[in-house]
Design a protein around this motif. Sequence first.
Motif, mmCIF file in Angstrom:
data_model
loop_
_atom_site.group_PDB
_atom_site.id
_atom_site.type_symbol
_atom_site.label_atom_id
_atom_site.label_comp_id
_atom_site.label_asym_id
_atom_site.label_seq_id
_atom_site.Cartn_x
_atom_site.Cartn_y
_atom_site.Cartn_z
ATOM 1 N N GLN A 107 -0.110 4.558 1.991
ATOM 2 C CA GLN A 107 -0.086 4.614 3.347
ATOM 3 C C GLN A 107 1.479 3.980 4.017
ATOM 4 N N ASN A 117 0.897 -1.056 -0.080
ATOM 5 C CA ASN A 117 0.130 0.003 0.074
ATOM 6 C C ASN A 117 0.707 1.276 -0.084
ATOM 7 N N GLN A 156 4.512 4.991 4.351
ATOM 8 C CA GLN A 156 5.048 5.760 5.291
ATOM 9 C C GLN A 156 4.439 5.803 6.775
ATOM 10 N N ALA A 157 3.416 5.421 6.908
ATOM 11 C CA ALA A 157 2.813 5.293 8.206
ATOM 12 C C ALA A 157 2.921 3.948 8.765
ATOM 13 N N PHE A 158 2.960 3.082 7.770
ATOM 14 C CA PHE A 158 2.998 1.651 8.252
ATOM 15 C C PHE A 158 4.607 1.396 8.441
#
Length: 236
Positions: free
Chosen positions: A38, A35, A40-42
């Motif tokens: 997303q 993904n 960077q968040a993960f």
Amino acid sequence: MVSIKQLTNFTNDAAGLEKTLRLFQSLAQIAAASNQPQAQAFNQFRGQLAIGRRYFRFLKFYDAFSISWSVFTSLDGSKNEVSRAARVIDSMRWACLGMYLLLEATTILDAMGVYNVTWAKNIFLEANKFWFYSLSLGILLSLGQLWILYTQPQMPQRVSQEEKRKGEKKTREVEQDKWELNRNKAVRKLALDGFDLFIPGYTTGWLVVSSANVGCCSVMSTILGSVDIWERVQRA
């Protein structure tokens, strides 16, 4: 069906909690690779879990070196050359694991962002090389154990005719169960080290594999490595 009590028993154990964090870290790695919006968040979530797991093994290098020395000093008690060679490999395996843990421990302040140094990245890379060596030796050891099991199966010793009539069947059943237990243990260790090998292999660049596949291998090794811990905490 797994109950809440069983899950809390597992996560309340230090080793079980570490495996739980490792599972979420592996899933976050797969999610980040799959993904991109997303990612960077993960990756941030994965990084925080990785730092948390390092607290559990901060001083584990001492245990690894101690086991390596204990195995090395027991070489004189080896019954034959095959046993001696296996112990040498096992000693080297633990020594390499100790080096990995020791080098990794020196970079924890940099990983936490408390004290950044320029050499942390190179030290971490060298640490993963030692982990790769340790896992490779572990795979070699497991293959050797399987080779011995299949070429020199542990059969019952010589018994008298009377003993044969009374207990040969039972003895053979006991020996067969022991043989299967040793085989299953070696196969599980082989699979565990094989899956784990992709993690330092990816970090060092020695194995060409995608980040998502590394995450999948980490999930598999985490599940395999959690079996004994799960059984132990449920018996307690």
